[in-house]
Design a protein around this motif. Structure first.
Motif, PDB file in Angstrom:
ATOM      1  N   GLN A  14       0.882  -1.169   0.000  1.00 38.64           N
ATOM      2  CA  GLN A  14       0.000   0.000   0.000  1.00 38.64           C
ATOM      3  C   GLN A  14       0.912   1.209   0.000  1.00 38.64           C
ATOM      4  O   GLN A  14       1.807   1.325   0.843  1.00 38.64           O
ATOM      5  N   PHE A  15       0.726   2.088  -0.975  1.00 39.10           N
ATOM      6  CA  PHE A  15       1.528   3.313  -1.031  1.00 39.10           C
ATOM      7  C   PHE A  15       0.595   4.444  -1.444  1.00 39.10           C
ATOM      8  O   PHE A  15      -0.502   4.205  -1.945  1.00 39.10           O
ATOM      9  N   TYR A  16       1.041   5.662  -1.210  1.00 35.37           N
ATOM     10  CA  TYR A  16       0.183   6.826  -1.498  1.00 35.37           C
ATOM     11  C   TYR A  16       0.699   7.578  -2.701  1.00 35.37           C
ATOM     12  O   TYR A  16       1.901   7.749  -2.855  1.00 35.37           O
ATOM     13  N   GLY A  26       5.679   1.375 -17.083  1.00 35.05           N
ATOM     14  CA  GLY A  26       5.105   0.059 -16.777  1.00 35.05           C
ATOM     15  C   GLY A  26       3.627  -0.075 -17.108  1.00 35.05           C
ATOM     16  O   GLY A  26       2.999  -1.063 -16.740  1.00 35.05           O
ATOM     17  N   LEU A  27       3.050   0.921 -17.742  1.00 40.50           N
ATOM     18  CA  LEU A  27       1.621   0.854 -18.057  1.00 40.50           C
ATOM     19  C   LEU A  27       1.472   1.051 -19.560  1.00 40.50           C
ATOM     20  O   LEU A  27       2.209   1.818 -20.166  1.00 40.50           O
ATOM     21  N   ASP A  28       0.478   0.360 -20.148  1.00 37.56           N
ATOM     22  CA  ASP A  28       0.385   0.327 -21.610  1.00 37.56           C
ATOM     23  C   ASP A  28      -0.343   1.507 -22.243  1.00 37.56           C
ATOM     24  O   ASP A  28      -0.387   1.626 -23.452  1.00 37.56           O
ATOM     25  N   ASN A  77      14.082   4.345  -7.562  1.00 43.80           N
ATOM     26  CA  ASN A  77      14.556   5.726  -7.634  1.00 43.80           C
ATOM     27  C   ASN A  77      13.600   6.700  -8.322  1.00 43.80           C
ATOM     28  O   ASN A  77      13.892   7.870  -8.436  1.00 43.80           O
ATOM     29  N   THR A  78      12.439   6.216  -8.807  1.00 45.61           N
ATOM     30  CA  THR A  78      11.520   7.126  -9.487  1.00 45.61           C
ATOM     31  C   THR A  78      10.553   7.733  -8.485  1.00 45.61           C
ATOM     32  O   THR A  78       9.819   7.010  -7.810  1.00 45.61           O
ATOM     33  N   VAL A  79      10.554   9.057  -8.401  1.00 45.61           N
ATOM     34  CA  VAL A  79       9.661   9.695  -7.423  1.00 45.61           C
ATOM     35  C   VAL A  79       8.365  10.181  -8.045  1.00 45.61           C
ATOM     36  O   VAL A  79       7.335  10.253  -7.382  1.00 45.61           O
ATOM     37  N   PHE A 132       0.498  12.815 -14.446  1.00 45.72           N
ATOM     38  CA  PHE A 132       1.594  12.160 -13.717  1.00 45.72           C
ATOM     39  C   PHE A 132       1.141  11.793 -12.314  1.00 45.72           C
ATOM     40  O   PHE A 132       0.096  12.257 -11.844  1.00 45.72           O
ATOM     41  N   ALA A 133       1.923  10.963 -11.657  1.00 41.10           N
ATOM     42  CA  ALA A 133       1.693  10.682 -10.241  1.00 41.10           C
ATOM     43  C   ALA A 133       3.031  10.584  -9.528  1.00 41.10           C
ATOM     44  O   ALA A 133       4.037  10.158 -10.111  1.00 41.10           O
ATOM     45  N   ALA A 134       3.029  11.010  -8.259  1.00 43.83           N
ATOM     46  CA  ALA A 134       4.239  10.954  -7.440  1.00 43.83           C
ATOM     47  C   ALA A 134       3.975  10.051  -6.256  1.00 43.83           C
ATOM     48  O   ALA A 134       2.854   9.995  -5.743  1.00 43.83           O
ATOM     49  N   GLY A 135       4.988   9.323  -5.828  1.00 44.53           N
ATOM     50  CA  GLY A 135       4.843   8.419  -4.677  1.00 44.53           C
ATOM     51  C   GLY A 135       5.204   9.160  -3.394  1.00 44.53           C
ATOM     52  O   GLY A 135       6.326   9.638  -3.240  1.00 44.53           O
ATOM     53  N   MET A 136       4.240   9.238  -2.481  1.00 46.91           N
ATOM     54  CA  MET A 136       4.447  10.002  -1.243  1.00 46.91           C
ATOM     55  C   MET A 136       5.603   9.450  -0.396  1.00 46.91           C
ATOM     56  O   MET A 136       6.394  10.209   0.149  1.00 46.91           O
TER      57      MET A 136
HETATM   58  P1  HAM Z   1       3.604   4.626 -11.883  1.00 47.36           P
HETATM   59  O1  HAM Z   1       4.928   4.904 -12.482  1.00 47.36           O
HETATM   60  O2  HAM Z   1       3.162   3.245 -11.841  1.00 47.36           O
HETATM   61  O3  HAM Z   1       2.560   5.529 -12.680  1.00 47.36           O
HETATM   62  O4  HAM Z   1       3.578   5.214 -10.422  1.00 47.36           O
HETATM   63  C1  HAM Z   1       3.873   6.573 -10.150  1.00 47.36           C
HETATM   64  C2  HAM Z   1       4.731   6.715  -8.913  1.00 47.36           C
HETATM   65  O5  HAM Z   1       4.129   6.027  -7.811  1.00 47.36           O
HETATM   66  C3  HAM Z   1       6.102   6.061  -9.020  1.00 47.36           C
HETATM   67  O6  HAM Z   1       7.006   6.898  -9.678  1.00 47.36           O
HETATM   68  C4  HAM Z   1       6.464   5.866  -7.557  1.00 47.36           C
HETATM   69  O7  HAM Z   1       6.954   7.077  -7.004  1.00 47.36           O
HETATM   70  C5  HAM Z   1       5.135   5.541  -6.936  1.00 47.36           C
HETATM   71  N1  HAM Z   1       4.991   4.079  -6.761  1.00 47.36           N
HETATM   72  C6  HAM Z   1       4.589   3.170  -7.675  1.00 47.36           C
HETATM   73  N2  HAM Z   1       4.572   1.924  -7.153  1.00 47.36           N
HETATM   74  C7  HAM Z   1       4.963   2.063  -5.853  1.00 47.36           C
HETATM   75  C8  HAM Z   1       5.145   1.145  -4.754  1.00 47.36           C
HETATM   76  N3  HAM Z   1       4.888  -0.153  -4.883  1.00 47.36           N
HETATM   77  N4  HAM Z   1       5.568   1.633  -3.568  1.00 47.36           N
HETATM   78  C9  HAM Z   1       5.818   2.962  -3.419  1.00 47.36           C
HETATM   79  N5  HAM Z   1       5.659   3.875  -4.406  1.00 47.36           N
HETATM   80  C10 HAM Z   1       5.240   3.436  -5.607  1.00 47.36           C
HETATM   81  C11 HAM Z   1       1.244   5.580 -12.410  1.00 47.36           C
HETATM   82  O8  HAM Z   1       0.723   5.085 -11.445  1.00 47.36           O
HETATM   83  C12 HAM Z   1       0.468   6.417 -13.416  1.00 47.36           C
HETATM   84  N6  HAM Z   1      -0.947   6.385 -13.030  1.00 47.36           N
HETATM   85  C13 HAM Z   1       1.010   7.832 -13.451  1.00 47.36           C
HETATM   86  C14 HAM Z   1       0.245   8.696 -14.407  1.00 47.36           C
HETATM   87  C15 HAM Z   1      -0.701   9.594 -14.116  1.00 47.36           C
HETATM   88  N7  HAM Z   1       0.372   8.683 -15.720  1.00 47.36           N
HETATM   89  C16 HAM Z   1      -0.488   9.560 -16.257  1.00 47.36           C
HETATM   90  N8  HAM Z   1      -1.135  10.099 -15.282  1.00 47.36           N
END
Ligand code: HAM
Length: 410
Positions: free
Chosen positions: A123-125, A258-260, A278-280, A303-307
């Motif tokens: 679970q991550f934010y 990682g998404l299509d 390393n991806t924030v 985009f989305a950022a991981g809290m």
């Molecule tokens: P994503 O690259 O899968 O993209 O996730 C975005 C960010 O969420 C990652 O760069 C990372 O910081 C965080 N994240 C992903 N998985 C984890 C995990 N298991 N634990 C902690 N942090 C994580 C998306 O989710 C797309 N929806 C982004 C997007 C928005 N593209 C277009 N709009």
């Protein structure tokens, strides 16, 4: 037996929530400056939403979703990301008719059954932002500027923005063929998973984290060389606008995400302080997702950022000393303590009363641990003279004041 939290699910403790609040605050401030509005989305959606959007042959859909049947045998999934739910909500609520260009942001928990490690949880934010209805390359660049301003405002430094273009449905098939031909010469070196899906989704091999796959695809052909004229122009415009807006970037032609659902611009903001994860912050353009999920033709970027990863990049040492602790040291002082605490709070100041125990030294030690700026000590002498003893917790100095003076000083 003690009941513990589930593996990969973690508590965000008070010493971390201060940073989380700062990050969320910075996101809200920055995103509103760019005219984004908040949307709150459900945590559970129909499984088909994620299968159709993220892609059947991605790691997320193949092996990372928390999927279950509800009491009516309907297949539901804890959301692994926020874009698909946001698109679903956009279509279902006809948001296109309300605002021609819809800019939305969201906060909340996501769920993926990944192998937990530093910066990777089950679970991550995420904090996400999505623009619906603009095909302009300037939208890509401006949204990247917003991401940069958000990170700056949150105090996150030393990150690098990597960008790439994944082309479109006209030019990607050509690249797919070129890559497939290249990968077929490397099947001995690729991991089992990449070999299995090589024909269905060869691009996945470029995103695979297995060291053998990283090595095997080192000299893979660049997607940027297969772009059609329109995609090439789009990418050039993104780069040009980023330069105009002073947003630094590097080109990474291997970045496929990682998404299509992506096409054209994709990007990742990385930090070298996080180890493997390393991806924030990451995202890109997804021009056909709205239509694929039953809506009108609507070009999008987000985009989305991981809290958790953002919080790891903020140090938590310099917490402010902004608390006043009231210390009654006899029974009779308790009431006076509650009343003065109420008055100090009315000034908008953080105040805590140490009601329990009588030992002044212990109470001062606790006040110090709470990072008190001031301690107001009330004993028999203070009650008798109707005064307060104010201790500066940093300097260790003390002075007596009347109530009026005390409130002024604090
Ligand atoms: P994503 O690259 O899968 O993209 O996730 C975005 C960010 O969420 C990652 O760069 C990372 O910081 C965080 N994240 C992903 N998985 C984890 C995990 N298991 N634990 C902690 N942090 C994580 C998306 O989710 C797309 N929806 C982004 C997007 C928005 N593209 C277009 N709009």
């Amino acid at each position: 037996m003690k009941i513990t939290a589930i593996r990969g699910f973690k508590d965000i403790l008070p010493k971390e929530t201060l940073q989380w609040q700062k990050i969320e605050e910075s996101a809200k401030n920055t995103f509103s400056r760019f005219a984004f509005k908040e949307i709150k989305l459900p945590i559970i959606e129909k499984t088909s939403l994620f299968k159709r959007s993220i892609g059947e042959t991605t790691d997320i859909v193949e092996k990372e979703m928390y999927t279950f049947l509800d009491r009516k045998e309907e297949s539901l999934t804890l959301r692994p990301e926020g874009t698909a739910p946001c698109v679903r909500a956009y279509i279902e609520n006809n948001l296109n008719t309300e605002y021609p260009v819809t800019k939305l942001y969201y906060f909340g928990p996501m769920f993926r059954y990944e192998r937990p490690q530093k910066g990777r949880y089950r679970q991550f934010y995420q904090i996400g932002a999505e623009v619906f209805g603009s095909a302009s390359a300037r939208t890509d660049a401006e949204t990247l500027l917003m991401a940069q301003e958000f990170l700056n405002e949150a105090g996150i430094k030393n990150t690098v923005l990597n960008i790439n273009s994944l082309g479109c449905k006209n030019c990607r098939p050509t690249y797919r063929e070129t890559l497939l031909k290249f990968l077929k010469t490397k099947t001995d070196e690729l991991c089992e998973n990449c070999v299995r899906r090589i024909d269905d989704n060869p691009l996945r091999a470029l995103d695979c984290k297995a060291s053998t796959c990283i090595e095997a695809t080192e000299d893979a052909p660049s997607i940027l060389e297969s772009l059609c004229a329109d995609c090439d122009t789009h990418f050039e415009e993104v780069k040009k606008t980023l330069k105009t807006l002073d947003v630094d970037y590097e080109i990474n032609h291997r970045m496929v995400r990682g998404l299509d659902y992506y096409n054209r611009t994709t990007f990742e903001v990385v930090s070298d302080k996080l180890g493997a994860q390393n991806t924030v912050l990451a995202g890109g353009r997804y021009d056909s997702l709205v239509k694929d999920l039953g809506g009108m033709d609507t070009p999008c970027f987000g985009f989305a950022a991981g809290m958790e990863r953002l919080a790891l990049l903020l140090d938590n040492d310099n917490q402010e000393r902004d608390l006043t602790v009231i210390i009654p040291i006899c029974e009779e002082a308790q009431e006076k303590a509650s009343i003065i605490a109420k008055k100090i709070r009315e000034l908008g100041k953080k105040t805590h009363v140490e009601y329990d125990g009588k030992n002044l030294k212990k109470k001062l030690t606790r006040a110090n641990k709470l990072l008190a700026r001031n301690a107001v000590i009330i004993g028999e002498d203070e009650i008798e003279k109707n005064i307060f003893l104010l201790r500066d917790m940093e300097k260790g100095t003390q002075e007596t004041y009347t109530e009026k003076e005390l409130l002024k000083v604090i």
